[in-house]
Design a protein around this motif. Sequence first.
Motif, PDB file in Angstrom:
ATOM      1  N   ALA A  16      56.228  73.916  -7.953  1.00  0.00           N
ATOM      2  CA  ALA A  16      56.414  72.664  -8.980  1.00  0.00           C
ATOM      3  C   ALA A  16      55.585  72.829 -10.173  1.00  0.00           C
ATOM      4  O   ALA A  16      54.717  73.660 -10.433  1.00  0.00           O
ATOM      5  N   ARG A  17      55.639  72.047 -10.915  1.00  0.00           N
ATOM      6  CA  ARG A  17      54.901  71.892 -12.020  1.00  0.00           C
ATOM      7  C   ARG A  17      54.175  70.435 -12.426  1.00  0.00           C
ATOM      8  O   ARG A  17      54.766  69.519 -11.774  1.00  0.00           O
ATOM      9  N   ILE A  18      52.918  70.572 -13.128  1.00  0.00           N
ATOM     10  CA  ILE A  18      51.938  70.055 -12.534  1.00  0.00           C
ATOM     11  C   ILE A  18      51.016  69.758 -13.834  1.00  0.00           C
ATOM     12  O   ILE A  18      50.925  70.784 -14.250  1.00  0.00           O
ATOM     13  N   LEU A  19      51.194  68.464 -13.704  1.00  0.00           N
ATOM     14  CA  LEU A  19      49.529  68.228 -15.178  1.00  0.00           C
ATOM     15  C   LEU A  19      48.632  68.042 -15.640  1.00  0.00           C
ATOM     16  O   LEU A  19      48.428  66.116 -13.618  1.00  0.00           O
ATOM     17  N   VAL A  20      47.777  67.954 -15.096  1.00  0.00           N
ATOM     18  CA  VAL A  20      46.708  67.591 -15.072  1.00  0.00           C
ATOM     19  C   VAL A  20      45.329  66.978 -16.111  1.00  0.00           C
ATOM     20  O   VAL A  20      45.784  67.941 -17.378  1.00  0.00           O
ATOM     21  N   ALA A  21      45.092  65.966 -16.487  1.00  0.00           N
ATOM     22  CA  ALA A  21      43.926  64.959 -17.089  1.00  0.00           C
ATOM     23  C   ALA A  21      43.316  64.762 -16.590  1.00  0.00           C
ATOM     24  O   ALA A  21      42.890  64.160 -15.318  1.00  0.00           O
ATOM     25  N   ASP A  78      47.994  78.014  -5.211  1.00  0.00           N
ATOM     26  CA  ASP A  78      48.886  77.901  -4.352  1.00  0.00           C
ATOM     27  C   ASP A  78      50.097  78.184  -5.173  1.00  0.00           C
ATOM     28  O   ASP A  78      51.074  77.878  -4.573  1.00  0.00           O
ATOM     29  N   GLY A  79      50.561  78.353  -6.287  1.00  0.00           N
ATOM     30  CA  GLY A  79      51.347  78.835  -7.239  1.00  0.00           C
ATOM     31  C   GLY A  79      52.237  78.074  -7.626  1.00  0.00           C
ATOM     32  O   GLY A  79      53.524  77.831  -8.240  1.00  0.00           O
ATOM     33  N   HIS A  80      51.610  77.031  -8.251  1.00  0.00           N
ATOM     34  CA  HIS A  80      52.133  75.703  -9.054  1.00  0.00           C
ATOM     35  C   HIS A  80      52.437  76.332 -10.576  1.00  0.00           C
ATOM     36  O   HIS A  80      50.949  77.311 -10.856  1.00  0.00           O
ATOM     37  N   GLU A  81      53.342  76.042 -11.636  1.00  0.00           N
ATOM     38  CA  GLU A  81      52.823  75.583 -12.825  1.00  0.00           C
ATOM     39  C   GLU A  81      52.101  75.026 -13.470  1.00  0.00           C
ATOM     40  O   GLU A  81      52.085  73.843 -13.083  1.00  0.00           O
ATOM     41  N   VAL A  82      50.889  74.936 -14.283  1.00  0.00           N
ATOM     42  CA  VAL A  82      49.790  73.448 -14.672  1.00  0.00           C
ATOM     43  C   VAL A  82      49.533  74.154 -15.801  1.00  0.00           C
ATOM     44  O   VAL A  82      49.591  74.457 -16.373  1.00  0.00           O
ATOM     45  N   ALA A  83      49.719  72.773 -17.014  1.00  0.00           N
ATOM     46  CA  ALA A  83      49.214  72.018 -17.816  1.00  0.00           C
ATOM     47  C   ALA A  83      48.362  71.523 -17.360  1.00  0.00           C
ATOM     48  O   ALA A  83      48.297  70.894 -16.780  1.00  0.00           O
ATOM     49  N   ALA A  84      47.032  71.407 -18.595  1.00  0.00           N
ATOM     50  CA  ALA A  84      46.314  71.360 -17.983  1.00  0.00           C
ATOM     51  C   ALA A  84      45.854  70.126 -20.039  1.00  0.00           C
ATOM     52  O   ALA A  84      45.593  70.708 -20.871  1.00  0.00           O
ATOM     53  N   THR A  85      45.405  69.090 -19.319  1.00  0.00           N
ATOM     54  CA  THR A  85      44.887  67.975 -20.568  1.00  0.00           C
ATOM     55  C   THR A  85      43.147  67.854 -20.635  1.00  0.00           C
ATOM     56  O   THR A  85      43.699  67.043 -19.282  1.00  0.00           O
ATOM     57  N   LEU A  87      54.600  66.398 -10.788  1.00  0.00           N
ATOM     58  CA  LEU A  87      52.753  65.730 -10.196  1.00  0.00           C
ATOM     59  C   LEU A  87      51.763  65.419 -11.482  1.00  0.00           C
ATOM     60  O   LEU A  87      51.749  66.442 -11.791  1.00  0.00           O
ATOM     61  N   ILE A  88      51.746  65.051 -11.165  1.00  0.00           N
ATOM     62  CA  ILE A  88      50.828  64.542 -11.868  1.00  0.00           C
ATOM     63  C   ILE A  88      49.177  64.062 -11.182  1.00  0.00           C
ATOM     64  O   ILE A  88      49.675  63.618 -10.731  1.00  0.00           O
ATOM     65  N   VAL A  89      47.984  64.985 -11.685  1.00  0.00           N
ATOM     66  CA  VAL A  89      47.018  65.067 -11.620  1.00  0.00           C
ATOM     67  C   VAL A  89      45.693  64.359 -12.604  1.00  0.00           C
ATOM     68  O   VAL A  89      45.321  65.042 -13.684  1.00  0.00           O
ATOM     69  N   ILE A 123      51.827  60.982  -8.226  1.00  0.00           N
ATOM     70  CA  ILE A 123      50.733  60.469  -9.349  1.00  0.00           C
ATOM     71  C   ILE A 123      49.326  61.001  -8.360  1.00  0.00           C
ATOM     72  O   ILE A 123      49.403  60.660  -7.017  1.00  0.00           O
ATOM     73  N   ILE A 124      48.639  61.988  -8.216  1.00  0.00           N
ATOM     74  CA  ILE A 124      46.962  61.904  -8.147  1.00  0.00           C
ATOM     75  C   ILE A 124      46.189  61.214  -8.700  1.00  0.00           C
ATOM     76  O   ILE A 124      46.161  61.229  -9.768  1.00  0.00           O
ATOM     77  N   ILE A 125      45.489  60.109  -8.656  1.00  0.00           N
ATOM     78  CA  ILE A 125      44.561  59.293  -9.120  1.00  0.00           C
ATOM     79  C   ILE A 125      42.903  60.136  -8.796  1.00  0.00           C
ATOM     80  O   ILE A 125      42.797  59.442  -7.471  1.00  0.00           O
ATOM     81  N   MET A 126      42.040  60.183  -9.321  1.00  0.00           N
ATOM     82  CA  MET A 126      40.681  61.193  -8.982  1.00  0.00           C
ATOM     83  C   MET A 126      39.409  60.376  -9.179  1.00  0.00           C
ATOM     84  O   MET A 126      39.687  59.993 -11.008  1.00  0.00           O
ATOM     85  N   SER A 127      38.636  59.600  -8.689  1.00  0.00           N
ATOM     86  CA  SER A 127      37.697  58.721  -9.509  1.00  0.00           C
ATOM     87  C   SER A 127      36.854  58.882  -8.742  1.00  0.00           C
ATOM     88  O   SER A 127      36.464  59.076  -7.360  1.00  0.00           O
ATOM     89  N   GLY A 128      35.005  59.235  -8.713  1.00  0.00           N
ATOM     90  CA  GLY A 128      34.123  58.700  -7.827  1.00  0.00           C
ATOM     91  C   GLY A 128      33.433  57.410  -8.188  1.00  0.00           C
ATOM     92  O   GLY A 128      32.200  57.459  -7.780  1.00  0.00           O
ATOM     93  N   LEU A 129      34.281  56.623  -8.620  1.00  0.00           N
ATOM     94  CA  LEU A 129      33.598  55.046  -8.628  1.00  0.00           C
ATOM     95  C   LEU A 129      34.181  54.218  -8.229  1.00  0.00           C
ATOM     96  O   LEU A 129      35.144  54.225  -8.198  1.00  0.00           O
ATOM     97  N   ALA A 130      33.321  53.605  -7.036  1.00  0.00           N
ATOM     98  CA  ALA A 130      34.436  52.640  -6.241  1.00  0.00           C
ATOM     99  C   ALA A 130      35.053  51.822  -7.197  1.00  0.00           C
ATOM    100  O   ALA A 130      36.372  51.597  -6.628  1.00  0.00           O
ATOM    101  N   ASP A 131      34.446  51.150  -7.788  1.00  0.00           N
ATOM    102  CA  ASP A 131      35.170  50.237  -9.004  1.00  0.00           C
ATOM    103  C   ASP A 131      36.130  50.603  -9.484  1.00  0.00           C
ATOM    104  O   ASP A 131      37.084  49.875  -9.578  1.00  0.00           O
ATOM    105  N   GLU A 132      35.709  51.705 -10.139  1.00  0.00           N
ATOM    106  CA  GLU A 132      37.686  52.415 -11.040  1.00  0.00           C
ATOM    107  C   GLU A 132      38.792  52.057  -9.797  1.00  0.00           C
ATOM    108  O   GLU A 132      40.169  52.236 -10.033  1.00  0.00           O
ATOM    109  N   LEU A 133      38.323  52.674  -8.866  1.00  0.00           N
ATOM    110  CA  LEU A 133      39.348  53.287  -7.143  1.00  0.00           C
ATOM    111  C   LEU A 133      39.498  51.682  -7.160  1.00  0.00           C
ATOM    112  O   LEU A 133      41.332  51.829  -6.582  1.00  0.00           O
ATOM    113  N   ALA A 134      38.716  51.130  -6.589  1.00  0.00           N
ATOM    114  CA  ALA A 134      39.363  49.775  -6.483  1.00  0.00           C
ATOM    115  C   ALA A 134      40.105  49.072  -7.775  1.00  0.00           C
ATOM    116  O   ALA A 134      41.742  48.408  -7.283  1.00  0.00           O
ATOM    117  N   SER A 135      40.465  49.355  -8.346  1.00  0.00           N
ATOM    118  CA  SER A 135      41.075  49.240 -10.352  1.00  0.00           C
ATOM    119  C   SER A 135      42.649  49.176  -9.453  1.00  0.00           C
ATOM    120  O   SER A 135      43.273  49.435 -10.152  1.00  0.00           O
TER     121      SER A 135
END
Length: 119
Positions: free
Chosen positions: A2-7, A24-31, A49-51, A77-89
Amino acid sequence: MARILVAEDDQFTREMVERALVGDGHEVAATADGSEALAAFDAGPAFDLIVTDVEMPNMNGIALAQALIAKQADQRIIIMSGLADELASARDLISATVRLITKPVTLEQIKNEASALLG
């Protein structure tokens, strides 16, 4: 493969996520922020996929996810955060194609979530 973009503005996390997905064998572009990610998305070719982190300069991950969904309703899309209020948003974005992950993330978490979304 898969082509995956990481931000992700944190270099250590960005490189860890990139290594996990490439391993895992994916092509990744990172920003380093949401605006760079949106520009990469618009430049094509399509990403499977976007991470993204939530907290980033210029454009946060929630705004990025909303922009991507407006362009392509079924964008995975996978959305990551360490802050509970951001995840709630970000909870309003959860769907069959959007997942939330709480930081700190492990390599296994990233691989498993990516695999689940990519099928």
